[in-house]
Write a protein that holds these residues in place. Sequence first.
Motif, PDB file in Angstrom:
ATOM      1  N   LEU A 146      23.054   9.734  24.895  1.00  0.00           N
ATOM      2  CA  LEU A 146      23.231   8.291  24.777  1.00  0.00           C
ATOM      3  C   LEU A 146      24.145   7.932  23.609  1.00  0.00           C
ATOM      4  O   LEU A 146      24.995   7.041  23.710  1.00  0.00           O
ATOM      5  N   PHE A 202      15.694   6.779  29.026  1.00  0.00           N
ATOM      6  CA  PHE A 202      17.119   7.091  29.008  1.00  0.00           C
ATOM      7  C   PHE A 202      17.881   6.224  30.009  1.00  0.00           C
ATOM      8  O   PHE A 202      18.929   5.655  29.695  1.00  0.00           O
ATOM      9  N   LEU A 206      20.745   3.488  29.270  1.00  0.00           N
ATOM     10  CA  LEU A 206      22.046   3.753  29.886  1.00  0.00           C
ATOM     11  C   LEU A 206      22.501   2.576  30.738  1.00  0.00           C
ATOM     12  O   LEU A 206      23.675   2.192  30.701  1.00  0.00           O
TER      13      LEU A 206
END
Length: 340
Positions: A146, A202, A206
């Motif tokens: 990330l 995540f 994202l």
Amino acid sequence: LVFTEEDKYNLYSNLLFKYFLAEGVVCGHDLFVASAKEHPENILKELPAPLLDDTCGKELGDEAAAVKSEDFQDSMKIAWRYQNLPKMETSPTTYTKFGHYYDLSKKMSPELCQSVKWHSFYLHEELSFEPKMKAWNMNSGYARLLQSIQRIISQEGFDGSDPQKKQRNVLRIGIQSLGSILWGDDVCCSDTPADPHSLTKFLYVLRGLLRKSLSACIITVPAHLIQNKAIMERVTNLSDMVVGLESFIGSERETNPLYKDYHGLVHVHQIPRLNSLICDVSDTKDLAFRLKRKLFTIERLHLPPDLSDTVSRASKQELAASAKLLSSGCGATGKRHLDF
């Protein structure tokens, strides 16, 4: 955010992954390739070569001729009462330009591949540079990925909220086999993983990065190894488009004569809902793919008539059941098919 469920042996989903990157190279987009399995540089070396405009029609014409010859051989076996029925057209009978086409038998030239700017993220190299870190309450591999994506978006001018002086471009992000044990995640190893929320966190962060930037992302995940269905439902909700590939390799359908023309099924679980509450669902829900000599084609699943006694009653019942179990989604419209 395109979420692709890998087939069992990760053969055909890897093809879609490379097609996505190859289209970015031909269109002049910047690339960001992340993997924990193989080095991104090796992935870029294996991209298929694009077909030129003058040879594309010829290649598709050759494929259409091959399909027509197969149809002619089958027509010799069809009973007379079937001959006048309308036929399902899924082959590339006429050449229509749609995006770019690629030749699987050839690799993209290094000069063309190096003509665009690309960035790589190889997990094993990233973890060896600095000690492990844990940010956003997720494992170190996801956190570093990330940070790398965020850095590229801000430094290379892809941030849509920040006016850029340079010419605008699109960033194509490809993440391979996310959620596997190689990323340090245990969602594929146990029904009750120790860290069940790292993958969903995540994807949540994202998607926020994608929403404010000029970028598109494709992720391949070994979904057949994730036993916890709740995790898969969360992942689906956090993705814009979810496509699953089911290969016939190692299954009973591989030797079933009803599926002899195909190599697997395509399940479209979810399509983007942009500026609407519900998505447009096509009446075509049964999709299959096959790997030809040079092209990977997604077509509407249709079955030949009962040509002989080789197709047992059990096979027919299994086919009828599988047709009902095919998930609803959006497929090819009209008589067109999808070529890559």
